[in-house]
Design an enzyme around this catalytic site. Sequence first.
Site: not given
Ligand SMILES: NC(=O)c1ccc[n+]([C@@H]2O[C@H](COP(=O)([O-])OP(=O)(O)OC[C@H]3O[C@@H](n4cnc5c(N)ncnc54)[C@H](OP(=O)(O)O)[C@@H]3O)[C@@H](O)[C@H]2O)c1
Length: 280
Positions: A52, A110
Amino acid sequence: MQEVIPTRTLRDGLDIPVIGFGTGGLKGMDGAQAITSAIHNGYRLLDTAYNYENEGTVGAAIKQSNISRTELLITSKLPGRFHGYDDAVHAIQESLFRADLDYFDLYLIHWPNPKQDKFIGAWQALIDAKKWGLIRSIGVSNFLPEHIERLEKETGVLPSINQIELHPFFNQADQRQWHEEHDIATEAWSPLYRAQDITNNSVLQQIADKYQKSVGQVILRWHYQIGTITIPKSTSPQRQIDNRSIFDFALDYEDMEAIAELSSDNGRINDQDPAVYEEF
Ligand SMILES: NC(=O)c1ccc[n+]([C@@H]2O[C@H](COP(=O)([O-])OP(=O)(O)OC[C@H]3O[C@@H](n4cnc5c(N)ncnc54)[C@H](OP(=O)(O)O)[C@@H]3O)[C@@H](O)[C@H]2O)c1
């Protein structure tokens, strides 16, 4: 006064909150501000990764927050290009240097990158780094049962946690069951489906209306009830608060069944199947 997020104990004894904060894409000053805000809003588990390119941002946010390091749990992850034993040891040290930390609470491989087939060397490095005090708990991400079975067969050590893609549209029922049978915690990445279409889904919206909650809160409550640890990411202080405020209502059997119906075999966000997908 905010309710403290409940914790669960991993197989190696580490207690971690059932809701943490995802930091993917949060970089620089704005990123540090969003992460500091999340800490002030009660999040104690922060999820970052070498890939990241924001371990430094997370480290800066920790300092800005004035919350003691021992109250926080920081996860980072090893990229595929460093899967050999020596490379993995150096990468863990580099991750710590970037974050300006003495130890990580959790460090994960990862992706398994099965074609490269070097994840056993990486796992041995994590096992040793734990012995050296650089990591408190070691786990994996995006590993299929067959990959975890190899870890156990070749090193005798099972991961404490597996962070996988998991949301109502891809609910990973079989893999969750397998984790449970092996006492491995399931952590969900993109728990909110990255917010794509969630507010347009009539099933989720109806359930949200029934409890006077947001769709995001319904999804995160569903995760809690199926036993997953989640790491939602939000730059909005209000949504950061909403996403952790899910302990004053409970979904009933019909709601859980209706959400189970939303899942499908091709429900992944970007079709990243760990059997073939490789990330370096
Ligand atoms: N291990 C892996 O391969 C892997 C892959 C992907 C992600 N990850 C980890 O997982 C974490 C979370 O996943 P992600 O960031 O992909 O997606 P997520 O947490 O499912 O969704 C984030 C998105 O949702 C919005 N959001 C947040 N709360 C909300 C709510 N209550 N209502 C409506 N929209 C909302 C956010 O916008 P706003 O910011 O505008 O609120 C952002 O655009 C990542 O940050 C990372 O740390 C790991």
